[in-house]
Scaffold this motif. Structure first.
Motif, PDB file in Angstrom:
ATOM      1  N   ARG A  83      -7.257 -46.303 -40.737  1.00 23.32           N
ATOM      2  CA  ARG A  83      -5.885 -45.844 -40.950  1.00 23.32           C
ATOM      3  C   ARG A  83      -4.951 -46.564 -39.974  1.00 23.32           C
ATOM      4  O   ARG A  83      -4.464 -45.977 -39.010  1.00 23.32           O
ATOM      5  CB  ARG A  83      -5.768 -44.326 -40.766  1.00 23.32           C
ATOM      6  N   PRO A  84      -4.688 -47.864 -40.192  1.00 24.84           N
ATOM      7  CA  PRO A  84      -3.806 -48.602 -39.286  1.00 24.84           C
ATOM      8  C   PRO A  84      -2.437 -47.928 -39.172  1.00 24.84           C
ATOM      9  O   PRO A  84      -1.850 -47.522 -40.175  1.00 24.84           O
ATOM     10  CB  PRO A  84      -3.689 -49.983 -39.945  1.00 24.84           C
ATOM     11  N   GLY A  85      -1.954 -47.780 -37.967  1.00 19.58           N
ATOM     12  CA  GLY A  85      -0.653 -47.161 -37.748  1.00 19.58           C
ATOM     13  C   GLY A  85      -0.696 -45.669 -37.545  1.00 19.58           C
ATOM     14  O   GLY A  85       0.308 -45.070 -37.153  1.00 19.58           O
ATOM     15  N   ARG A  86      -1.830 -45.040 -37.821  1.00 13.85           N
ATOM     16  CA  ARG A  86      -1.945 -43.593 -37.599  1.00 13.85           C
ATOM     17  C   ARG A  86      -2.426 -43.344 -36.176  1.00 13.85           C
ATOM     18  O   ARG A  86      -3.405 -43.935 -35.732  1.00 13.85           O
ATOM     19  CB  ARG A  86      -2.885 -42.963 -38.616  1.00 13.85           C
ATOM     20  N   PHE A  87      -1.742 -42.450 -35.480  1.00 18.20           N
ATOM     21  CA  PHE A  87      -2.062 -42.179 -34.074  1.00 18.20           C
ATOM     22  C   PHE A  87      -2.756 -40.826 -33.972  1.00 18.20           C
ATOM     23  O   PHE A  87      -2.196 -39.796 -34.365  1.00 18.20           O
ATOM     24  CB  PHE A  87      -0.787 -42.182 -33.232  1.00 18.20           C
ATOM     25  N   THR A  88      -3.988 -40.840 -33.458  1.00  9.03           N
ATOM     26  CA  THR A  88      -4.761 -39.619 -33.274  1.00  9.03           C
ATOM     27  C   THR A  88      -5.367 -39.635 -31.875  1.00  9.03           C
ATOM     28  O   THR A  88      -5.110 -40.550 -31.083  1.00  9.03           O
ATOM     29  CB  THR A  88      -5.893 -39.514 -34.320  1.00  9.03           C
ATOM     30  N   ILE A  89      -6.200 -38.668 -31.594  1.00 12.96           N
ATOM     31  CA  ILE A  89      -6.867 -38.635 -30.298  1.00 12.96           C
ATOM     32  C   ILE A  89      -7.722 -39.881 -30.085  1.00 12.96           C
ATOM     33  O   ILE A  89      -7.897 -40.334 -28.942  1.00 12.96           O
ATOM     34  CB  ILE A  89      -7.723 -37.350 -30.155  1.00 12.96           C
ATOM     35  N   LEU A  90      -8.222 -40.487 -31.159  1.00 15.15           N
ATOM     36  CA  LEU A  90      -9.037 -41.694 -31.012  1.00 15.15           C
ATOM     37  C   LEU A  90      -8.200 -42.865 -30.521  1.00 15.15           C
ATOM     38  O   LEU A  90      -8.620 -43.615 -29.621  1.00 15.15           O
ATOM     39  CB  LEU A  90      -9.702 -42.048 -32.347  1.00 15.15           C
ATOM     40  N   GLU A  91      -7.017 -43.047 -31.091  1.00 16.40           N
ATOM     41  CA  GLU A  91      -6.131 -44.119 -30.633  1.00 16.40           C
ATOM     42  C   GLU A  91      -5.621 -43.828 -29.225  1.00 16.40           C
ATOM     43  O   GLU A  91      -5.448 -44.735 -28.407  1.00 16.40           O
ATOM     44  CB  GLU A  91      -4.954 -44.284 -31.603  1.00 16.40           C
ATOM     45  N   HIS A  92      -5.360 -42.561 -28.949  1.00 16.11           N
ATOM     46  CA  HIS A  92      -4.832 -42.172 -27.639  1.00 16.11           C
ATOM     47  C   HIS A  92      -5.835 -42.463 -26.522  1.00 16.11           C
ATOM     48  O   HIS A  92      -5.471 -43.026 -25.482  1.00 16.11           O
ATOM     49  CB  HIS A  92      -4.486 -40.684 -27.656  1.00 16.11           C
ATOM     50  N   LEU A  93      -7.090 -42.116 -26.731  1.00 12.24           N
ATOM     51  CA  LEU A  93      -8.101 -42.316 -25.687  1.00 12.24           C
ATOM     52  C   LEU A  93      -8.629 -43.748 -25.661  1.00 12.24           C
ATOM     53  O   LEU A  93      -9.042 -44.233 -24.608  1.00 12.24           O
ATOM     54  CB  LEU A  93      -9.266 -41.343 -25.902  1.00 12.24           C
ATOM     55  N   ASP A  94      -8.637 -44.415 -26.832  1.00 12.53           N
ATOM     56  CA  ASP A  94      -9.108 -45.796 -26.935  1.00 12.53           C
ATOM     57  C   ASP A  94     -10.455 -45.966 -26.234  1.00 12.53           C
ATOM     58  O   ASP A  94     -10.619 -46.800 -25.332  1.00 12.53           O
ATOM     59  CB  ASP A  94      -8.059 -46.747 -26.339  1.00 12.53           C
ATOM     60  N   LEU A  95     -11.427 -45.190 -26.663  1.00 12.65           N
ATOM     61  CA  LEU A  95     -12.722 -45.146 -25.994  1.00 12.65           C
ATOM     62  C   LEU A  95     -13.577 -46.358 -26.347  1.00 12.65           C
ATOM     63  O   LEU A  95     -13.581 -46.838 -27.488  1.00 12.65           O
ATOM     64  CB  LEU A  95     -13.464 -43.880 -26.409  1.00 12.65           C
ATOM     65  N   SER A  96     -14.340 -46.818 -25.368  1.00 15.96           N
ATOM     66  CA  SER A  96     -15.326 -47.860 -25.611  1.00 15.96           C
ATOM     67  C   SER A  96     -16.561 -47.233 -26.257  1.00 15.96           C
ATOM     68  O   SER A  96     -16.739 -46.008 -26.218  1.00 15.96           O
ATOM     69  CB  SER A  96     -15.727 -48.515 -24.290  1.00 15.96           C
TER      70      SER A  96
END
Length: 353
Positions: free
Chosen positions: A323-336
């Motif tokens: 989902r390009p452009g959608r901001f969720t906890i995954l985008e916020h944390l940007d986890l490795s």
């Protein structure tokens, strides 16, 4: 003082009750929907076909079309088949795949669509989206939402329990999706539609607190109503935002990375919602969600739907790409990947303690 209002896109009629199918003929004969009585009905080879004999006497002017699967090609073939029939409406009679195919076909030929659900596996019965398998895996296509919804609770009670439970998982994921939307508002300034959030979250909270099991007619009523409210919330928002966040990104990643092994949509998004809530640090909510998923025999860990820790880690890492452009906890944390593996290990320990 000026009076500010807005028009809310919603079905013209919603029938949720035992023996609702008995009203289908009268509903379709309503002059607002059909002036000529010319109706096309798309049915599945299974549950839809089994109901055809029951409905043919009350739909004498209907033409019946078999839809073998929930693929994009199948939906296009359905559209081509009904295009020259001069119909007033298209009825999708069956499970989610048939209803999604009918919605897409109706949009393609400019017909209103009526959803007659024979199970409650996901919120497609009222949503403005058709999810269809294609050559690349699975895609979501924007369509007009159904003009009418019919849910016969006696029919639903005979559906496979796994499908009904999956619908509960889909609705519960609204809680996580709304939290992701509000996170995006705080972090990126993305506008949030408060009415859409209220409808989507209230529908989910009702099921989170409902004590009934899958045999309980009151639970089935609440689930059907929750799925309708989720669809209306998406119509209000103009997107899937109130019902789709990190939970759905994870599910879409599982579908794309492991297309032959993916589980029910509602099973995957329920698990994704519980894990996303864990990532947001909402430990009490995560526990309540896990308890309710378990109560309905829904998966709470990846191994319960056939995925290893490494495979689930890869799916979560890939999820933001769906989902390009959608901001969720995954985008916020940007986890490795290693961070995701550690977080998932913590989650598994928490839910099994």
């Amino acid at each position: 003082m000026p009076v500010l209002t807005r028009l809310l896109p919603s079905p013209v009629f919603v029938e949720i009750r035992p023996r609702a199918l008995e009203s289908l003929g009268g509903i379709l004969a309503d002059g607002r929907l059909s002036s000529s009585g010319r109706i096309a009905v798309a049915i599945s080879p299974g549950s839809g076909r089994a109901l055809r004999e029951r409905l043919e006497p009350v739909l004498p002017g209907a033409d019946w079309y078999d839809v073998a699967d929930g693929t994009l090609d199948g939906a296009v073939r359905l559209a081509d088949a009904v295009r020259g029939g001069h119909y007033d409406a298209l009825v999708g009679l069956g499970g989610g795949k048939i209803i999604d195919a009918a919605k897409y076909a109706a949009a393609r030929v400019g017909l209103p669509v009526v959803a007659v659900a024979t199970n409650l596996a996901h919120d497609g019965i009222c949503s403005p989206v058709s999810t269809l398998d294609n050559d690349a895996g699975r895609g979501s296509y924007g369509v007009p939402s159904p003009i009418g919804i019919v849910v016969d609770l006696e029919v639903i009670a005979k559906a496979p329990k796994r499908f009904v439970a999956a619908g509960i998982g889909d609705v519960l994921s609204n809680i996580s999706a709304c939290a992701d939307w509000e996170l995006s508002q705080r972090e990126t300034g993305e506008p949030v539609d408060g009415l859409a959030v209220a409808m989507a979250r209230s529908a989910a909270e009702n099921l989170l607190r409902h004590p009934g099991g899958l045999e309980d007619q009151d639970l089935l009523t609440s689930l059907a109503e929750a799925l309708v409210l989720s669809g209306i919330a998406m119509n209000i928002a103009g997107s899937t935002r109130p019902s789709s966040g990190a939970c759905h990104e994870i599910s879409h990643a599982l579908d794309l990375l492991y297309p032959k092994r993916s589980a029910q949509h509602g099973e995957q998004v329920g698990l994704g919602a519980a894990f996303a809530s864990h990532l947001r640090g909402e430990r009490e909510l995560t526990g309540r969600m896990v308890d309710r998923l378990r109560f309905h025999n829904l998966p709470v860990t990846a191994d319960q739907i056939g995925f290893t820790e490494a495979e689930f880690t890869d799916a979560v890492h890939y999820a933001p790409n769906t989902r390009p452009g959608r901001f969720t906890i995954l985008e916020h944390l940007d986890l490795s990947p290693s961070d995701i593996r550690d977080a998932y290990a913590d989650y598994v320990q928490a839910v099994n303690s």
